[in-house]
Design an enzyme around this catalytic site. Sequence first.
Site, PDB file in Angstrom:
ATOM      1  N   HIS A  69       0.785  -1.099  -0.053  1.00 16.53           N
ATOM      2  CA  HIS A  69      -0.072  -0.138   0.068  1.00 16.53           C
ATOM      3  C   HIS A  69       0.896   1.288   0.123  1.00 16.53           C
ATOM      4  O   HIS A  69       1.711   1.696   1.101  1.00 16.53           O
ATOM      5  CB  HIS A  69      -0.799   0.044   1.276  1.00 16.53           C
ATOM      6  CG  HIS A  69      -2.044   0.972   1.347  1.00 16.53           C
ATOM      7  ND1 HIS A  69      -1.758   1.929   2.438  1.00 16.53           N
ATOM      8  CD2 HIS A  69      -2.821   1.626   0.630  1.00 16.53           C
ATOM      9  CE1 HIS A  69      -2.653   2.929   2.349  1.00 16.53           C
ATOM     10  NE2 HIS A  69      -3.267   2.836   1.210  1.00 16.53           N
ATOM     11  N   HIS A  98      -0.362  10.909  -2.709  1.00 17.12           N
ATOM     12  CA  HIS A  98      -1.733  10.353  -2.166  1.00 17.12           C
ATOM     13  C   HIS A  98      -2.718  11.780  -2.003  1.00 17.12           C
ATOM     14  O   HIS A  98      -3.956  11.576  -2.570  1.00 17.12           O
ATOM     15  CB  HIS A  98      -1.536   9.636  -1.004  1.00 17.12           C
ATOM     16  CG  HIS A  98      -2.788   9.341  -0.434  1.00 17.12           C
ATOM     17  ND1 HIS A  98      -3.385  10.109   0.536  1.00 17.12           N
ATOM     18  CD2 HIS A  98      -3.531   8.029  -0.379  1.00 17.12           C
ATOM     19  CE1 HIS A  98      -4.640   9.356   0.684  1.00 17.12           C
ATOM     20  NE2 HIS A  98      -4.973   8.280   0.117  1.00 17.12           N
ATOM     21  N   GLU A 150      -4.208   3.889  -8.311  1.00 12.57           N
ATOM     22  CA  GLU A 150      -5.308   4.412  -7.857  1.00 12.57           C
ATOM     23  C   GLU A 150      -5.485   5.814  -8.459  1.00 12.57           C
ATOM     24  O   GLU A 150      -4.246   6.830  -8.254  1.00 12.57           O
ATOM     25  CB  GLU A 150      -5.418   4.421  -6.440  1.00 12.57           C
ATOM     26  CG  GLU A 150      -6.654   5.078  -6.178  1.00 12.57           C
ATOM     27  CD  GLU A 150      -6.984   5.402  -4.644  1.00 12.57           C
ATOM     28  OE1 GLU A 150      -6.188   4.753  -3.780  1.00 12.57           O
ATOM     29  OE2 GLU A 150      -7.829   5.939  -4.305  1.00 12.57           O
TER      30      GLU A 150
HETATM   31  O1  G3P Z   1      -5.877   0.750  -2.420  1.00 11.90           O
HETATM   32  C1  G3P Z   1      -6.673   1.006  -1.508  1.00 11.90           C
HETATM   33  C2  G3P Z   1      -6.373   2.222  -0.769  1.00 11.90           C
HETATM   34  O2  G3P Z   1      -5.273   2.766  -1.055  1.00 11.90           O
HETATM   35  C3  G3P Z   1      -7.394   3.367  -0.869  1.00 11.90           C
HETATM   36  O3  G3P Z   1      -7.219   4.215   0.195  1.00 11.90           O
HETATM   37  O4  G3P Z   1      -6.484   6.478   1.219  1.00 11.90           O
HETATM   38  O5  G3P Z   1      -5.056   4.777   0.858  1.00 11.90           O
HETATM   39  O6  G3P Z   1      -5.662   5.703  -1.120  1.00 11.90           O
HETATM   40  P1  G3P Z   1      -6.047   5.462   0.323  1.00 11.90           P
HETATM   41 CA    CA Z   2      -4.455   4.412  -2.571  1.00 13.37          CA
END
Ligand code: G3P
Ligand code: CA
Length: 244
Positions: free
Chosen positions: A5, A47, A106
């Site tokens: 992650h 992010h 993402e």
């Molecule tokens: O991949 C799932 C996760 O990354 C979504 O939440 O806020 O960590 O981008 P976030």
């Molecule tokens: Ca993410």
Amino acid sequence: MIIAHRGASGYTPENTFAAFDKAIELGADYLELDVQLAKDEEVVVIHDAKVDRTSNGKGHIHHFTLKELQKLEAGSWFHEDFYGERIPTLTQVLQRYGGKIGMLIEVKYPSLYPTIAEKLAKLLTEEMYHNQTIIVQSFDFQFLKQFHQHAPSIPLGLLVKYSIKGITNNQLKEWSSLVSYINPNKALVTKTLVKKIHYRNMKTFPYTARDRKGMEKLIHNRVDGIITDFPDLTKKDPSIESSP
Ligand code: G3P
Ligand code: CA
């Protein structure tokens, strides 16, 4: 599958080369990374909508050109050992890690970036990335529809927030016409939900496991992969992998 992650973000500053190098060192199968557009429309890996939390700068990503973003220092907010880390571009990440690990990309805040579907599709469909394992995911189903128009061969994932309070059969039916992955908050995951996802020929990579208990529950529920800040969590204790 183990999906790191924002890279191995439990050990290193998220979405940096340090985080992605560490994820590879720990044997992750995929990197999860977040992308947005700089002022000059370069696809950058970060992010938050602002640079404030993860760099020494202040302000919205789309107010900085790529050159300005890459002058920012993006490691020492996490720990002084990482001083000098930079905000990478997606191209840099694909060139450095492509073929070594899968990419779960993402798209963050797509409504802020009207051209991001087209830009990203163009970048990812370049010939040199054809042999890479790439999935594009978003919380925004409309964005995924739009992206699919530009890059129909790239598999898609829909992220689902905990606040939805349960996923209905009708939603799964609609989503399965477009996406290959349903990636919910881990708190939404039950064995029944995973079965329903599989019944519709989709897979599921829930987010974000940060401890053994969380991982064990997901493995018990037969998920296909786990998005985690600590990609070595199962490897430290192989008995987790064989839980019923
Ligand atoms: O991949 C799932 C996760 O990354 C979504 O939440 O806020 O960590 O981008 P976030
Ligand atoms: Ca993410």
